[in-house]
Design a protein around this motif. Structure first.
Motif, PDB file in Angstrom:
ATOM      1  N   GLN A 130       0.830  -1.206   0.000  1.00 42.31           N
ATOM      2  CA  GLN A 130       0.000   0.000   0.000  1.00 42.31           C
ATOM      3  C   GLN A 130       0.873   1.268   0.000  1.00 42.31           C
ATOM      4  N   VAL A 131       1.983   1.235   0.762  1.00 40.50           N
ATOM      5  CA  VAL A 131       2.904   2.386   0.788  1.00 40.50           C
ATOM      6  C   VAL A 131       3.488   2.640  -0.593  1.00 40.50           C
ATOM      7  N   VAL A 132       3.872   1.559  -1.274  1.00 45.32           N
ATOM      8  CA  VAL A 132       4.463   1.704  -2.615  1.00 45.32           C
ATOM      9  C   VAL A 132       3.442   2.273  -3.594  1.00 45.32           C
ATOM     10  N   GLY A 174       4.644   4.304 -10.344  1.00 47.38           N
ATOM     11  CA  GLY A 174       5.371   4.755 -11.527  1.00 47.38           C
ATOM     12  C   GLY A 174       6.870   4.844 -11.318  1.00 47.38           C
ATOM     13  N   ILE A 175       7.340   4.569 -10.089  1.00 47.21           N
ATOM     14  CA  ILE A 175       8.773   4.664  -9.802  1.00 47.21           C
ATOM     15  C   ILE A 175       9.387   3.298  -9.536  1.00 47.21           C
ATOM     16  N   LEU A 176       8.670   2.473  -8.750  1.00 47.95           N
ATOM     17  CA  LEU A 176       9.233   1.192  -8.321  1.00 47.95           C
ATOM     18  C   LEU A 176       8.405   0.011  -8.819  1.00 47.95           C
ATOM     19  N   LYS A 227      12.052   3.681 -16.902  1.00 43.32           N
ATOM     20  CA  LYS A 227      11.778   5.088 -17.179  1.00 43.32           C
ATOM     21  C   LYS A 227      12.324   5.975 -16.052  1.00 43.32           C
ATOM     22  N   GLU A 228      12.234   5.501 -14.819  1.00 42.54           N
ATOM     23  CA  GLU A 228      12.734   6.262 -13.675  1.00 42.54           C
ATOM     24  C   GLU A 228      14.267   6.300 -13.685  1.00 42.54           C
ATOM     25  N   ILE A 229      14.883   5.180 -14.083  1.00 42.85           N
ATOM     26  CA  ILE A 229      16.355   5.148 -14.167  1.00 42.85           C
ATOM     27  C   ILE A 229      16.854   6.175 -15.187  1.00 42.85           C
ATOM     28  N   GLN A 230      16.162   6.247 -16.344  1.00 44.59           N
ATOM     29  CA  GLN A 230      16.559   7.229 -17.360  1.00 44.59           C
ATOM     30  C   GLN A 230      16.386   8.655 -16.843  1.00 44.59           C
ATOM     31  N   ARG A 231      15.308   8.875 -16.083  1.00 40.23           N
ATOM     32  CA  ARG A 231      15.080  10.225 -15.527  1.00 40.23           C
ATOM     33  C   ARG A 231      16.194  10.610 -14.547  1.00 40.23           C
TER      34      ARG A 231
END
Length: 510
Positions: free
Chosen positions: A100-102, A108-110, A127-131
């Protein structure tokens, strides 16, 4: 003199006076010389963007621990293994709470993956790694730019090159070793607790507690003393708003830090919590000091006293004010251009301009006689306006820029050649001198305008998308074309109008 001629003459006079003003050294304006003309340092830095991803995961470990503590979720451990965050809970209920926390805070991040009844792993989405990598480059550019500005280098070139490299050119810089140390320092400031419950000697022999690490404290003799520290970072330097060099009662320099409101609150809370404990102040993995906290420190101020020289303290304050690099950088290419090479380039460039200018002036006088003298006046004014524009705009003159000036010398008289040939055609048709001059300018105008506008567009594109020498060439080409249009069309026409306005001229020397 009619009113039209009066205001045109006024525009010319004002332009000449303005050009002299911008070129007059007393006013503080001067032409900046590029790296290739005055010497300096050329660096290409590689940004280790993978380290930025690694640092982000390290930060997430602390963030998750705080978040789970705040929400009262029981867990066994949160740790980073490679590029994965592993979380072990007591039971299935803990897994559900973490999911629930995630979903609430990291959608969209993990990516989340379950393993058994009480174990989950979290990984960053591509996508987050590229950002993170893209942001690391942008932040590195900004941080290095701030450091160079503090260092006091005028007209530096700092720009992205390729996917993960940064080009730096520092014209006129002589202390290259200090500049490299200043630019390349990661400047990651951390506060960690000293582990006073375990023995550092035993840790050095391999009996290292799981949550500890060994870092070294620098001292005045150059030796380093090992310290056993808790791995957990209590606070970082990202809340610093100012860093200045101050002096203690023994006149020894130290760096005084000021935190923002959030940092001041956190620092006060930590110092209250760990009274009588030793807190290590660490910069880039080296312990600068590890004082014992005697009482809560309010007011958002701290100090780093690491037995510095004054120069070291100043440089440390600069990098702390400019902020930490989000990822380490490595020097991939380094070149130093000596001042003797720069002076040699200037002499050759000026020699080229003088010889080229003299040849053009002589040709115009021989071929167009008095009219050629008018074109030469326009050419001299063209050079004057171009140099004044470089000075007024604080543009940088480079070796390719000198090539651009030489090119515009040819282009400057080219417009007058077109005009003079049209005037000759009008005279051969038996028209009066005044009518021939007017007709020559009118017929040549569209041709000159088309040619110069297309060249100007090409020069603008070079300036917008080019780098280094290409941009230097584009600058002088753009300024040269604009000055050429003004001098070759406007000024020469005013000179002819002034000459023909008050007398009946039957023959024009052209």
């Amino acid at each position: 003199m009619d009113k039209s001629l009066q205001w045109r003459a006024g525009v010319i006079l004002f332009s000449i006076l303005a050009a002299v003003y911008f070129l007059y050294p007393v006013q503080g304006h001067k032409i900046n010389l590029g790296l290739d003309l005055q010497g300096g340092m050329h660096l290409i830095l590689g940004v280790q963007v993978d380290k930025a991803v690694d640092s982000e995961l390290d930060r997430m470990v602390d963030e998750f621990q705080d978040l789970l503590d705040d929400k009262g979720i029981d867990y066994v451990l949160v740790e980073k293994v490679g590029n994965v965050l592993d979380i072990e809970t007591l039971d299935r209920k803990g897994i559900a709470s973490i999911k629930q926390v995630v979903e609430e805070s990291y959608a969209g991040i993990l990516n989340l993956e379950e393993h058994g009844e009480n174990h989950i792993s979290l990984t960053l989405k591509p996508k987050e790694i590229q950002r993170i990598k893209r942001t690391a480059i942008d932040q590195s550019l900004e941080t290095i730019r701030n450091r160079v500005d503090e260092f006091g280098v005028s007209e530096p070139t700092i720009q992205r090159e390729g996917r993960d490299r940064i080009l730096i050119q520092l014209p006129g810089l002589k202390d290259t070793a200090r500049a490299k140390a200043l630019i390349g320092k990661t400047a990651r400031l951390e506060f960690k607790l000293v582990d006073e419950e375990h023995d550092v000697d035993r840790a050095l022999q391999g009996d290292m507690p799981m949550e500890d690490e060994i870092l070294y404290e620098r001292n005045s003799t150059g030796n380093k003393t090992p310290l056993l520290l808790k791995k957990r970072v209590l606070m970082t330097g990202d809340t610093i708003t100012d860093a200045r060099v101050s002096y203690d009662r023994f006149n020894a320099p130290y760096v005084s830090l000021t935190f923002n409101r959030r940092g001041a609150k956190l620092f006060g809370k930590l110092t209250a919590k760990y009274v009588k404990k030793r807190m290590a102040i660490i910069l880039d993995g080296t312990v600068y000091s590890a004082p014992t906290i005697r009482e809560r420190i309010a007011g958002g101020r701290a100090q780093i006293s690491g037995r510095f020289s004054l120069q070291e303290a100043k440089d440390l304050a600069i990098v702390l004010r400019a902020g930490a690099l989000p990822a380490p950088v490595t020097i991939e290419e380094e070149r130093t251009v000596g001042p003797s090479l720069g002076q040699d380039s200037i002499k050759k460039g000026m020699k080229s301009i003088i010889i080229g200018g003299i040849l053009v002036v002589v040709f115009m006088v021989i071929y167009y006689k008095v009219a050629g003298l008018v074109a030469n006046v326009a050419l001299i004014l063209n050079l004057l306006f171009m140099m004044a524009a470089l000075s007024g705009l604080n543009a940088t003159l480079t070796l390719p820029g000198i090539a651009g000036i030489i090119l515009t010398i040819g282009m400057a008289v080219d417009a007058n050649v077109i005009i003079f040939e049209r005037i000759r055609e009008e005279l051969r048709q038996g028209k009066t001198v005044l009518s021939s001059v007017e007709g020559g300018y009118d017929k040549a105008f569209s041709t000159i305008l088309d040619a110069n506008v297309t060249t100007l567009i090409a020069a603008f594109v070079l300036f917008q998308f080019g780098t280094g020498p290409v941009k230097g060439f584009a600058v002088t080409l753009c300024l040269g074309i604009i000055a050429s249009m003004f001098t070759a069309i406007f000024i020469t026409r005013v000179i002819f109008a002034f000459y023909l306005g008050k007398r009946e001229v039957e023959h024009l020397s052209i």
